[in-house]
Design an enzyme around this catalytic site. Structure first.
Site, PDB file in Angstrom:
ATOM      1  N   ASP A   1      -2.957  -1.199  10.318  1.00 47.67           N
ATOM      2  CA  ASP A   1      -3.019  -1.058   8.853  1.00 47.67           C
ATOM      3  C   ASP A   1      -3.665  -2.257   8.169  1.00 47.67           C
ATOM      4  O   ASP A   1      -3.832  -2.262   6.946  1.00 47.67           O
ATOM      5  CB  ASP A   1      -1.591  -0.926   8.270  1.00 47.67           C
ATOM      6  CG  ASP A   1      -0.994   0.445   8.523  1.00 47.67           C
ATOM      7  OD1 ASP A   1      -1.724   1.339   8.995  1.00 47.67           O
ATOM      8  OD2 ASP A   1       0.208   0.617   8.240  1.00 47.67           O
TER       9      ASP A   1
ATOM     10  N   LYS B   1       0.845  -1.207   0.000  1.00 49.07           N
ATOM     11  CA  LYS B   1       0.000   0.000   0.000  1.00 49.07           C
ATOM     12  C   LYS B   1       0.869   1.242   0.000  1.00 49.07           C
ATOM     13  O   LYS B   1       2.035   1.214   0.452  1.00 49.07           O
ATOM     14  CB  LYS B   1      -0.941   0.017   1.212  1.00 49.07           C
ATOM     15  CG  LYS B   1      -0.286  -0.001   2.615  1.00 49.07           C
ATOM     16  CD  LYS B   1       0.169   1.329   3.185  1.00 49.07           C
ATOM     17  CE  LYS B   1       0.719   1.216   4.598  1.00 49.07           C
ATOM     18  NZ  LYS B   1       1.592   2.338   4.972  1.00 49.07           N
TER      19      LYS B   1
END
Ligand code: C5P
Length: 275
Positions: A133, A9
């Site tokens: 996350d 990401k």
């Protein structure tokens, strides 16, 4: 055996809004999955077992893949092990969410191998217990995340962007970067906060990261690297997460031989399939 992709990401912007009573920081961040990723080969087994193509990566119980397998059993009561081989491509300590993505992918694959006894929403909720996350990866690849990072507001895909992901040979530790952060004052979001991702993607001011300052204090070379990349022609060069990797948009050159560089694109997934 199930072979699944585990994407990295980027934090296209990351604002730190304050320190919380639980020691974590309140964030507002636009997360985007990318085509730079690992592969996980998962098989049901009597006991858990993890192997990795990168022999320097610890494969003990602190690895998020094994934590995810344990979490899945704790929550479902299912008593079966998971054997995983991790083909590692995402650099570690880079701010690219590699460990978090591996954990999300493990939860998804474990559930898939067992015939999907629980929903993705449940997996997403549970995953926040082992890392801030991880829930993002249960979005379709683009999300505005708040809280510790675990509140995921899904967004439609952004206009596909090609980028270079560039990482120096050293990594950075997330807790250390947050410890170093002396945000005085913290970022503020105008009220009500809104943004137009596709409309704003062309503005270099859209890309932002409050963690660059503490990262550059700990590793001053990072600022030199960023400036060199900008001077070489890239329009945007921004650190992702707590570093040490940068994403670069535009036409530039990566001249230093001591940098790892990966060409990548934004990645989204259709509903009910993994990336
Ligand atoms: O949640 P996770 O285990 O990924 O966080 C790692 C560390 O990063 C935390 O222990 C904390 O020091 C820091 N952190 C933070 N605020 C966040 C996320 C992480 O201070 N929102």
């Amino acid at each position: 055996m199930l072979r699944v992709f585990s994407p990295s990401k980027l934090n296209l912007f990351l604002k730190v809004l304050g320190k919380r009573e639980d020691g974590y920081h309140e964030l507002a961040s636009l997360f985007q999955a990318t085509t730079l990723g690992d592969f996980l080969e998962c098989t049901l087994s009597d006991t858990d077992n993890l192997t990795c193509s990168d022999l320097s990566l610890p494969v003990n119980e602190n690895n998020l893949i094994l934590k995810a397998a344990q979490l899945y059993r704790k929550k479902t009561g299912i008593k079966i092990g998971l054997k995983v081989h991790l083909d590692k491509k995402i650099p570690i300590q880079a701010g690219l969410g590699g460990g978090s993505s591996n954990a999300a992918t493990t939860l998804w694959a474990f559930n898939q191998l067992l015939g999907q006894p629980v929903t993705e929403q449940e997996l997403q909720k549970w995953s926040a217990e082992i890392g801030s996350d991880i829930p993002f990866f249960f979005s379709q690849g683009t999300a505005y995340c708040t809280g510790r990072g675990e509140n995921v507001n899904c967004l439609p895909p952004l206009k596909t962007q090609k980028c270079w992901i560039v990482k120096p040979h050293f990594g950075l530790s997330t807790p250390e970067i947050f410890k170093k952060l002396q945000a005085n004052p913290y970022s503020v979001l105008e009220n009500p906060f809104s943004f137009n991702p596709n409309g704003d993607l062309n503005k270099t001011s859209f890309y932002f990261n409050d963690l660059e300052k503490p990262a550059f204090e700990i590793q001053p070379t990072l600022l030199d690297i960023k400036n060199e990349l900008l001077e070489s022609g890239f329009e945007t060069v921004m650190m992702t997460g707590s570093g040490s990797a940068f994403f670069c948009f535009g036409q530039g050159k990566i001249k230093r031989s001591d940098l790892l560089a990966f060409e990548a694109q934004f990645l989204n997934r259709p509903l009910n399939t993994w990336y």
